[in-house]
Enzyme design. Structure first.
Site, mmCIF file in Angstrom:
data_model
loop_
_atom_site.group_PDB
_atom_site.id
_atom_site.type_symbol
_atom_site.label_atom_id
_atom_site.label_comp_id
_atom_site.label_asym_id
_atom_site.label_seq_id
_atom_site.Cartn_x
_atom_site.Cartn_y
_atom_site.Cartn_z
ATOM 1 C CG ASP A 12 0.823 4.229 4.331
ATOM 2 O OD1 ASP A 12 -0.178 3.503 3.803
ATOM 3 O OD2 ASP A 12 1.509 3.637 5.093
ATOM 4 C CG ASP A 29 -0.306 -0.924 2.197
ATOM 5 O OD1 ASP A 29 1.123 -0.005 2.644
ATOM 6 O OD2 ASP A 29 -0.568 -1.371 3.531
ATOM 7 C CG ASP A 75 9.954 1.113 12.561
ATOM 8 O OD1 ASP A 75 10.263 1.427 11.232
ATOM 9 O OD2 ASP A 75 9.079 -0.293 12.531
HETATM 10 P P1 ATP Z 1 4.841 -3.613 5.494
HETATM 11 O O1 ATP Z 1 5.308 -3.458 3.628
HETATM 12 O O2 ATP Z 1 4.083 -4.884 6.025
HETATM 13 O O3 ATP Z 1 3.587 -2.282 5.507
HETATM 14 P P2 ATP Z 1 6.071 -1.086 6.417
HETATM 15 O O4 ATP Z 1 6.396 -0.900 6.900
HETATM 16 O O5 ATP Z 1 5.288 -0.512 5.512
HETATM 17 O O6 ATP Z 1 5.370 -2.904 6.278
HETATM 18 P P3 ATP Z 1 3.003 -0.612 8.301
HETATM 19 O O7 ATP Z 1 2.947 -1.198 9.272
HETATM 20 O O8 ATP Z 1 2.170 -0.310 7.232
HETATM 21 O O9 ATP Z 1 4.465 -1.112 7.888
HETATM 22 O O10 ATP Z 1 3.751 1.029 9.118
HETATM 23 C C1 ATP Z 1 4.414 1.651 8.200
HETATM 24 C C2 ATP Z 1 5.115 2.969 8.294
HETATM 25 O O11 ATP Z 1 5.267 3.239 10.030
HETATM 26 C C3 ATP Z 1 6.743 2.037 8.580
HETATM 27 O O12 ATP Z 1 7.647 1.835 7.763
HETATM 28 C C4 ATP Z 1 7.852 3.162 9.417
HETATM 29 O O13 ATP Z 1 7.811 4.451 9.038
HETATM 30 C C5 ATP Z 1 6.227 3.549 10.639
HETATM 31 N N1 ATP Z 1 5.928 2.759 11.803
HETATM 32 C C6 ATP Z 1 4.993 1.480 11.845
HETATM 33 N N2 ATP Z 1 5.096 0.719 13.217
HETATM 34 C C7 ATP Z 1 6.151 1.303 13.806
HETATM 35 C C8 ATP Z 1 6.603 1.386 14.597
HETATM 36 N N3 ATP Z 1 5.922 0.386 15.571
HETATM 37 N N4 ATP Z 1 7.729 1.900 15.446
HETATM 38 C C9 ATP Z 1 7.742 2.952 14.340
HETATM 39 N N5 ATP Z 1 7.625 3.341 13.527
HETATM 40 C C10 ATP Z 1 7.047 2.606 12.825
HETATM 41 MG MG MG Z 2 3.082 -0.483 5.028
#
Ligand code: ATP
Ligand code: MG
Length: 455
Positions: free
Chosen positions: A75, A73, A149
């Protein structure tokens, strides 16, 4: 006094400079093309930029584009407030209590737009273990990058200027295939222990190494996961199981010491020698489905994970003298009672799980009207897929699986033929013999317990 003041200003200044220092990575270096970004996400960025705001695609999508993986997705992060964001789009709603963000909708697509967040600036409420309880303050883009993170998750892509803004050397880490925590790893895990699970999931998904300083504290701090609300752990575990890399994730979790009572779900998977083969097969099939872009039914997945617990209890209850079907019913009740709370499995998945399990002994009845009646079951497909998985794990006879496959697809005449050719449950050897009538309670052959197959 003056010296102290000068020192203070200097410290503030250097800290500020360090926080704000971002590298602008050009298209020639990052290689992302605008046409890889869906129109909806482009529209959101352009609309906000035209209104005088900064707006970037951020997080996992930028990371995945840089690596060459198709993002799940897209964001967007911006300096506009939720109200300002909402005012620029026809279909937009503000959601969230902990941190308010905006969902902008285009047809069936939703773009999540969040305002830059301050995050870890030392002023957050924390619990006794350092866990952050709220992070609800708006901040600058630099703050927003610092509260994320991992370095590779803190990249901002501006589709208008086609640059990537990189505050923490994330582009370099992507090239080195390294997962590295922003800031002090131990403090960041204490703020939010779920980051330990995220580290494992993201590293497994991308096939990256976890940087040693990021990896080292995990086994030591694993206990902190106990303080995280179970529903949040469940969400993260679900992401992990449906990541398309669940087998790799599970193996890494075990390698990092993130099991043994810490994650009840993982114990279910890893601490049942009898069921390990079945569960691992279920997970690898799930991975294949995810990678092929197919839908994953969460109820089915959990039915797989808890099946051997049900089987074990079912067997014990039958040994204790209960009849076969009531024993299964009771075993299911017990397992669900114990596990739904512990694992925080949502109620809506439980009905599927029960149906899938209760259908299994019904597949063994291939006489009279029972098979035709089963064809009308709403969840027949899921029940059959489960039977097929048991077959693949050599826990149900291959012949039974094929028979049902044929029976489901046959016309009426074909079904009559299949019914008359079906072996009786007591024999299971394909030879036709007349079945002797027996009282129900006596019908507990090996084949009936649902554990037949390999024996
Ligand atoms: P995926 O591809 O699985 O969606 P993602 O990195 O995009 O991985 P998301 O849960 O969609 O994971 O989170 C979007 C963004 O928000 C992450 O890339 C990160 O920058 C931030 N983020 C998410 N969870 C945390 C956390 N627990 N602590 C700090 N930053 C976070
Ligand atoms: Mg994501």
């Amino acid at each position: 006094m003056i010296k102290r003041f000068v020192e203070k200003v200097q410290t503030l200044f250097t800290r500020r400079r360090r926080v704000n220092k971002a590298r602008q990575v050009s298209a020639a270096e990052h290689g992302i093309r605008r046409d890889q970004v869906p129109r909806s996400a482009l529209r959101v960025c352009e609309t906000l930029q035209k209104a005088g705001h900064h707006a970037y695609i951020v997080g996992g999508a930028v990371r995945d584009l840089l690596i060459g993986v198709t993002p799940k997705d897209f964001d967007v992060a911006t300096d506009a407030t939720p109200e300002q964001i909402k005012s620029h789009f026809r279909r937009a709603i503000i959601i969230g209590r902990r941190f308010r963000l905006v969902h902008v909708m285009f047809g069936s697509e939703t773009i999540e737009v969040s305002t830059f967040r301050a995050g870890a600036n030392g002023e957050q409420a924390v619990d006794a273990h350092g866990r952050m309880l709220a992070d609800n303050v708006f901040g600058t883009q630099a703050n927003d990058a610092a509260r994320r993170d991992f370095t590779i998750n803190a990249l901002y892509y501006d589709p208008t200027h086609e640059t990537v803004v990189d505050f923490h050397d994330g582009v370099k880490d992507i090239k080195r295939r390294r997962l590295r925590m922003i800031g002090d790893p131990e403090a960041r895990y204490r703020e939010d222990p779920v980051r330990m699970l995220r580290a494992v999931r993201i590293a497994a998904k991308l096939g990256f190494e976890i940087d040693e300083t990021t990896r080292a504290p995990i086994s030591r701090l694993a206990d902190l996961l106990e303080n995280v609300p179970p529903a949040r752990v469940f969400d993260e575990m679900l992401k992990l199981l449906t990541s398309g890399h669940s087998v790799a994730c599970i193996l890494r979790l075990r390698a990092e010491g993130l099991h043994h009572g810490l994650l009840p779900l993982l114990d279910v998977i890893l601490e049942q020698p009898e069921g390990e083969r079945f569960v691992m097969l279920a997970l690898s099939r799930t991975d294949e489905r995810v990678r092929a872009g197919k839908h994953i039914a969460v109820g089915f997945l959990f039915a797989c994970l808890l099946w051997h617990e049900v089987l074990k209890r079912w067997k014990d209850l039958q040994t204790g003298g209960q009849h076969r079907i009531p024993a299964l019913d009771a075993a299911i009740d017990e397992v669900l009672d114990r596990q739904t709370e512990k694992l925080a499995i949502q109620r809506r998945f439980v009905a599927d799980m029960r149906d899938i399990w209760m259908m299994q002994p019904r597949f063994e009845r291939r006489t009279g009207r029972a098979p035709v009646a089963l064809l009308g079951h709403l969840r027949l497909r899921a029940g059959y897929d489960f039977l097929a998985l048991r077959g693949a794990a050599e826990e149900a006879p291959a012949e039974l699986v094929t028979w049902w496959q044929d029976f489901m697809h046959a016309d009426e005449q074909g079904r009559v033929g299949l019914l008359s050719a079906a072996p009786s449950p007591a024999q299971g050897d394909g030879k036709r013999r007349r079945r002797r009538r027996r009282p129900k309670s006596a019908g507990q052959s090996a084949a009936d317990t649902g554990q037949t197959a390999s024996s």
